[in-house]
Write an enzyme that holds these catalytic residues in place. Structure first.
Site, PDB file in Angstrom:
ATOM      1  N   VAL A  16       0.834  -1.211   0.000  1.00 47.58           N
ATOM      2  CA  VAL A  16       0.000   0.000   0.000  1.00 47.58           C
ATOM      3  C   VAL A  16       0.870   1.262   0.000  1.00 47.58           C
ATOM      4  O   VAL A  16       0.571   2.235  -0.710  1.00 47.58           O
ATOM      5  CB  VAL A  16      -0.973   0.002   1.208  1.00 47.58           C
ATOM      6  CG1 VAL A  16      -1.900   1.200   1.138  1.00 47.58           C
ATOM      7  CG2 VAL A  16      -1.795  -1.283   1.254  1.00 47.58           C
ATOM      8  N   LYS A 106      -6.711  -2.022  10.265  1.00 47.39           N
ATOM      9  CA  LYS A 106      -8.046  -2.387  10.803  1.00 47.39           C
ATOM     10  C   LYS A 106      -7.952  -2.870  12.239  1.00 47.39           C
ATOM     11  O   LYS A 106      -8.825  -2.611  13.052  1.00 47.39           O
ATOM     12  CB  LYS A 106      -8.744  -3.415   9.915  1.00 47.39           C
ATOM     13  CG  LYS A 106      -7.946  -4.675   9.713  1.00 47.39           C
ATOM     14  CD  LYS A 106      -8.586  -5.596   8.704  1.00 47.39           C
ATOM     15  CE  LYS A 106      -7.645  -6.739   8.355  1.00 47.39           C
ATOM     16  NZ  LYS A 106      -6.685  -6.456   7.328  1.00 47.39           N
ATOM     17  N   GLY A 135     -11.529  -1.453   1.971  1.00 52.77           N
ATOM     18  CA  GLY A 135     -10.399  -1.097   1.093  1.00 52.77           C
ATOM     19  C   GLY A 135     -10.632   0.163   0.296  1.00 52.77           C
ATOM     20  O   GLY A 135     -10.678   1.261   0.855  1.00 52.77           O
ATOM     21  N   ILE A 137     -13.255   1.284  -1.190  1.00 53.66           N
ATOM     22  CA  ILE A 137     -14.628   1.818  -1.252  1.00 53.66           C
ATOM     23  C   ILE A 137     -14.759   2.974  -0.245  1.00 53.66           C
ATOM     24  O   ILE A 137     -14.516   2.775   0.936  1.00 53.66           O
ATOM     25  CB  ILE A 137     -15.663   0.726  -0.882  1.00 53.66           C
ATOM     26  CG1 ILE A 137     -15.453  -0.519  -1.750  1.00 53.66           C
ATOM     27  CG2 ILE A 137     -17.080   1.245  -1.003  1.00 53.66           C
ATOM     28  CD1 ILE A 137     -16.271  -1.722  -1.296  1.00 53.66           C
ATOM     29  N   GLY A 188      -2.935 -14.211  -5.381  1.00 52.34           N
ATOM     30  CA  GLY A 188      -2.548 -13.154  -4.437  1.00 52.34           C
ATOM     31  C   GLY A 188      -3.720 -12.578  -3.661  1.00 52.34           C
ATOM     32  O   GLY A 188      -3.589 -11.555  -2.994  1.00 52.34           O
ATOM     33  N   LYS A 206     -13.648  -5.328  10.617  1.00 54.23           N
ATOM     34  CA  LYS A 206     -14.156  -4.282   9.722  1.00 54.23           C
ATOM     35  C   LYS A 206     -15.587  -3.893  10.098  1.00 54.23           C
ATOM     36  O   LYS A 206     -15.970  -2.725  10.017  1.00 54.23           O
ATOM     37  CB  LYS A 206     -14.081  -4.762   8.272  1.00 54.23           C
ATOM     38  CG  LYS A 206     -12.636  -4.915   7.793  1.00 54.23           C
ATOM     39  CD  LYS A 206     -12.562  -5.689   6.499  1.00 54.23           C
ATOM     40  CE  LYS A 206     -11.139  -5.771   5.976  1.00 54.23           C
ATOM     41  NZ  LYS A 206     -11.032  -6.704   4.828  1.00 54.23           N
ATOM     42  N   GLY A 303      -5.843  -4.481  -2.462  1.00 51.27           N
ATOM     43  CA  GLY A 303      -5.006  -4.235  -3.640  1.00 51.27           C
ATOM     44  C   GLY A 303      -4.268  -2.927  -3.471  1.00 51.27           C
ATOM     45  O   GLY A 303      -4.755  -2.006  -2.795  1.00 51.27           O
TER      46      GLY A 303
HETATM   47  N1  LIG Z   1      -2.533  -4.884   0.929  1.00 48.27           N
HETATM   48  C1  LIG Z   1      -3.818  -4.551   0.885  1.00 48.27           C
HETATM   49  O1  LIG Z   1      -4.508  -4.768  -0.107  1.00 48.27           O
HETATM   50  C2  LIG Z   1      -4.466  -3.859   2.073  1.00 48.27           C
HETATM   51  C3  LIG Z   1      -5.839  -3.545   2.014  1.00 48.27           C
HETATM   52  C4  LIG Z   1      -6.442  -2.877   3.090  1.00 48.27           C
HETATM   53  C5  LIG Z   1      -5.664  -2.558   4.187  1.00 48.27           C
HETATM   54  N2  LIG Z   1      -4.345  -2.909   4.225  1.00 48.27           N
HETATM   55  C6  LIG Z   1      -3.578  -2.551   5.418  1.00 48.27           C
HETATM   56  O2  LIG Z   1      -2.506  -1.686   5.037  1.00 48.27           O
HETATM   57  C7  LIG Z   1      -1.404  -1.872   5.916  1.00 48.27           C
HETATM   58  C8  LIG Z   1      -0.168  -2.186   5.080  1.00 48.27           C
HETATM   59  O3  LIG Z   1      -0.398  -3.356   4.324  1.00 48.27           O
HETATM   60  P1  LIG Z   1       0.591  -3.809   3.153  1.00 48.27           P
HETATM   61  O4  LIG Z   1      -0.148  -4.835   2.372  1.00 48.27           O
HETATM   62  O5  LIG Z   1       1.139  -2.610   2.437  1.00 48.27           O
HETATM   63  O6  LIG Z   1       1.751  -4.518   3.989  1.00 48.27           O
HETATM   64  P2  LIG Z   1       3.206  -4.911   3.503  1.00 48.27           P
HETATM   65  O7  LIG Z   1       3.274  -4.973   2.022  1.00 48.27           O
HETATM   66  O8  LIG Z   1       3.610  -6.099   4.280  1.00 48.27           O
HETATM   67  O9  LIG Z   1       4.112  -3.660   3.961  1.00 48.27           O
HETATM   68  C9  LIG Z   1       4.399  -3.410   5.303  1.00 48.27           C
HETATM   69  C10 LIG Z   1       5.460  -2.337   5.370  1.00 48.27           C
HETATM   70  O10 LIG Z   1       5.739  -2.089   6.742  1.00 48.27           O
HETATM   71  C11 LIG Z   1       7.136  -2.169   6.979  1.00 48.27           C
HETATM   72  N3  LIG Z   1       7.327  -2.687   8.332  1.00 48.27           N
HETATM   73  C12 LIG Z   1       6.845  -3.842   8.844  1.00 48.27           C
HETATM   74  N4  LIG Z   1       7.195  -3.947  10.146  1.00 48.27           N
HETATM   75  C13 LIG Z   1       7.911  -2.849  10.433  1.00 48.27           C
HETATM   76  C14 LIG Z   1       8.564  -2.379  11.604  1.00 48.27           C
HETATM   77  N5  LIG Z   1       8.526  -3.076  12.738  1.00 48.27           N
HETATM   78  N6  LIG Z   1       9.189  -1.193  11.558  1.00 48.27           N
HETATM   79  C15 LIG Z   1       9.253  -0.488  10.416  1.00 48.27           C
HETATM   80  N7  LIG Z   1       8.639  -0.862   9.275  1.00 48.27           N
HETATM   81  C16 LIG Z   1       7.993  -2.042   9.279  1.00 48.27           C
HETATM   82  C17 LIG Z   1       7.673  -3.089   5.918  1.00 48.27           C
HETATM   83  O11 LIG Z   1       9.054  -2.806   5.719  1.00 48.27           O
HETATM   84  P3  LIG Z   1       9.926  -3.582   4.609  1.00 48.27           P
HETATM   85  O12 LIG Z   1       9.361  -3.141   3.298  1.00 48.27           O
HETATM   86  O13 LIG Z   1      11.312  -3.108   4.839  1.00 48.27           O
HETATM   87  O14 LIG Z   1       9.723  -5.039   4.873  1.00 48.27           O
HETATM   88  C18 LIG Z   1       6.794  -2.719   4.727  1.00 48.27           C
HETATM   89  O15 LIG Z   1       7.318  -1.624   4.059  1.00 48.27           O
HETATM   90  C19 LIG Z   1      -1.830  -2.983   6.883  1.00 48.27           C
HETATM   91  O16 LIG Z   1      -2.398  -2.409   8.028  1.00 48.27           O
HETATM   92  C20 LIG Z   1      -2.911  -3.725   6.109  1.00 48.27           C
HETATM   93  O17 LIG Z   1      -3.823  -4.423   6.934  1.00 48.27           O
HETATM   94  C21 LIG Z   1      -3.735  -3.540   3.196  1.00 48.27           C
END
Ligand SMILES: NC(=O)c1ccc[n+]([C@@H]2O[C@H](COP(=O)([O-])OP(=O)(O)OC[C@H]3O[C@@H](n4cnc5c(N)ncnc54)[C@H](OP(=O)(O)O)[C@@H]3O)[C@@H](O)[C@H]2O)c1
Length: 429
Positions: A16, A106, A135, A137, A188, A206, A303
């Site tokens: 994200v 969340k 997400g 929406i 994915g 949610k 996404g």
């Molecule tokens: N992906 C989706 O479609 C989606 C949808 C709705 C909500 N969300 C929410 O959005 C948030 C992010 O999701 P994401 O999918 O982007 O996750 P992600 O791809 O796993 O990215 C997490 C990021 O956080 C960093 N990180 C993790 N632990 C850390 C720590 N202890 N200290 C510093 N940085 C740290 C990671 O660093 P590195 O890159 O160095 O590993 C990475 O850049 C979450 O709350 C998730 O529930 C995601």
């Protein structure tokens, strides 16, 4: 003198976070025009600063400590895209010093939403979390602004793309649960550990977030009766189809005179319902308001770009507030005292599927179990199986949830019953 630059601290640069930076770059002029200032990311916190990323971090201080970013002097707005409980401290720190927060987390909102909103109100900051439920929406912004004063009668939603994809694939392609899960993982749509999705916990989190906005009620998500889709069999979906239903994992909030009926479970819903057409990884939130009537919010619940767009929407509002020196959210909204209808007292119809010995008298025993707790049968279908087994499908009339569960327990104990009975609620209001 209004600010011409809003300085952003970004926690997380994963799926994200990178999507957000991409939109920030591609929509730079539009964003500047709508905020009246430039948004500049000054700091980023990630786990591994050396990792290769699909985004340009030139000129940004990249470090590993989220708390240091939350406390930094050159941060006017904090965006939290790491996730999980460990983000409570940095988010609290920012709010305490009057820095508004946008988050997609969340868990944080479902568990600590009430506390964080009060903290924000006390320090004249805000916390926004459009991406945390549904997400891409924009339902939380709609509830916060256009629908702010609406009285909702119910909110019924499909909030988990993984489980919706699995159920849609089973129904459409005739695949069993394990195959459909594998397909979701290879595309994915499902995590390598999909427990949170399959157990219904993700939907419950949610739902708690949406209920806080729609019903102004602070609900601990762990207190929402929750069942997931594990154990759902292809035959259940075939039977649903036979009776004119489709199967969805629903987050349900129904307000009635006895209180708010909150629950998460798979349900048979009539095919004519708009939510029945929400398939694959899509989400849908169906609301009925006193003034507005029925509304359906539909779109992608996850996404990189859909989620990043939701984050950007919140960031634009927060940045406008920063530039104007106002906040559009009123003082912490007065929440209603929690008044809940316990699941035991909910009245609902059920679908039951039993595998029994194919011999005389079994049906009478099943009927006695149902009658014993005042559950009456609306429709029944019996098919001869193999090895002397018969499959009985029953649709009940509306009955108290506890009574049906008691009857099913009794049926499961009958010597002629060969397999744990399947029981799924029918949502047909
Ligand atoms: N992906 C989706 O479609 C989606 C949808 C709705 C909500 N969300 C929410 O959005 C948030 C992010 O999701 P994401 O999918 O982007 O996750 P992600 O791809 O796993 O990215 C997490 C990021 O956080 C960093 N990180 C993790 N632990 C850390 C720590 N202890 N200290 C510093 N940085 C740290 C990671 O660093 P590195 O890159 O160095 O590993 C990475 O850049 C979450 O709350 C998730 O529930 C995601």
């Amino acid at each position: 003198m209004p600010s011409s630059v809003v300085r952003i601290g970004l926690l997380g640069c994963g799926v994200v976070g990178q999507g957000f930076l991409r939109l920030l770059r591609e929509r730079e002029r539009l964003i500047r025009d709508s905020v009246g200032a430039t948004l500049r990311v000054t700091r980023v916190a990630v786990r591994d600063p050396a990792k290769h990323r699909e985004c340009d971090l030139t000129g940004i201080r990249v470090a590993t400590d989220p708390l240091a970013v939350a406390n930094a002097e050159d941060v006017d707005l904090l965006i939290e895209l790491i996730g999980g409980e460990s983000m409570l401290e940095p988010v609290r720190a920012a709010l305490q010093r009057g820095i508004s927060v946008v988050t997609a987390n969340k868990h944080l909102l479902a568990v600590h939403g009430g506390e964080l909103e009060r903290l924000a109100a006390d320090s004249k900051s805000t916390i926004r979390s459009e991406a945390s439920a549904g997400g891409g929406i924009p339902v939380l912004q709609a509830l916060e602004h256009g629908l702010r004063t609406e009285h909702f009668q119910f909110l019924v939603a499909i909030l988990n793309g993984t489980t919706n994809y699995i159920l849609s694939t089973m129904e459409r392609d005739g695949r069993d649960f394990a195959e459909a899960l594998q397909a979701a993982q290879s595309l994915g749509f499902a995590e390598s550990d999909p427990t949170l999705d399959l157990s219904g916990a993700d939907t419950a989190q949610k739902l708690a977030i949406l209920v806080r906005r729609a019903f102004r009620m602070d609900v601990a998500y762990g207190s929402i009766p929750t069942e997931g889709i594990i154990g759902m069999e292809l035959e259940d979906l075939r039977q649903a189809d036979r009776f004119g239903y489709t199967v969805k994992l629903l987050g349900i909030a129904l307000l009635n005179s006895e209180g708010l009926d909150l629950r998460v479970h798979p349900a048979f819903i009539p095919k004519r319902y708009l939510l029945a057409a929400v398939r694959d990884e899509f989400n849908g939130i169906y609301l009925r308001g006193e003034a507005t009537g029925s509304m359906l919010f539909y779109g992608k619940g996850a996404g990189a770009l859909p989620t990043a767009q939701a984050v950007l929407g919140d960031v634009i509002v927060a940045a406008r507030e920063f530039v104007a020196g106002v906040r559009f959210l009123g003082a912490a909204e007065k929440h209603e005292p929690e008044r809940r209808l316990p699941l035991d007292a909910v009245r609902t119809k059920y679908y039951l599927r039993l595998i029994v010995e194919d011999r005389p008298g079994v049906l009478a025993q099943v009927a006695a179990c149902l009658g014993g707790t005042n559950v009456s049968v609306a429709q029944m279908f019996q098919a001869e199986g193999i090895r002397g087994e018969a499959s009985i499908t029953i649709l009940t009339h509306e009955a108290r949830d506890r009574d049906v569960r008691e009857a099913v327990k009794g049926i499961a104990k009958l010597p002629a019953v060969r397999k744990t009975p399947r029981a799924v609620r029918i949502f047909d209001i």
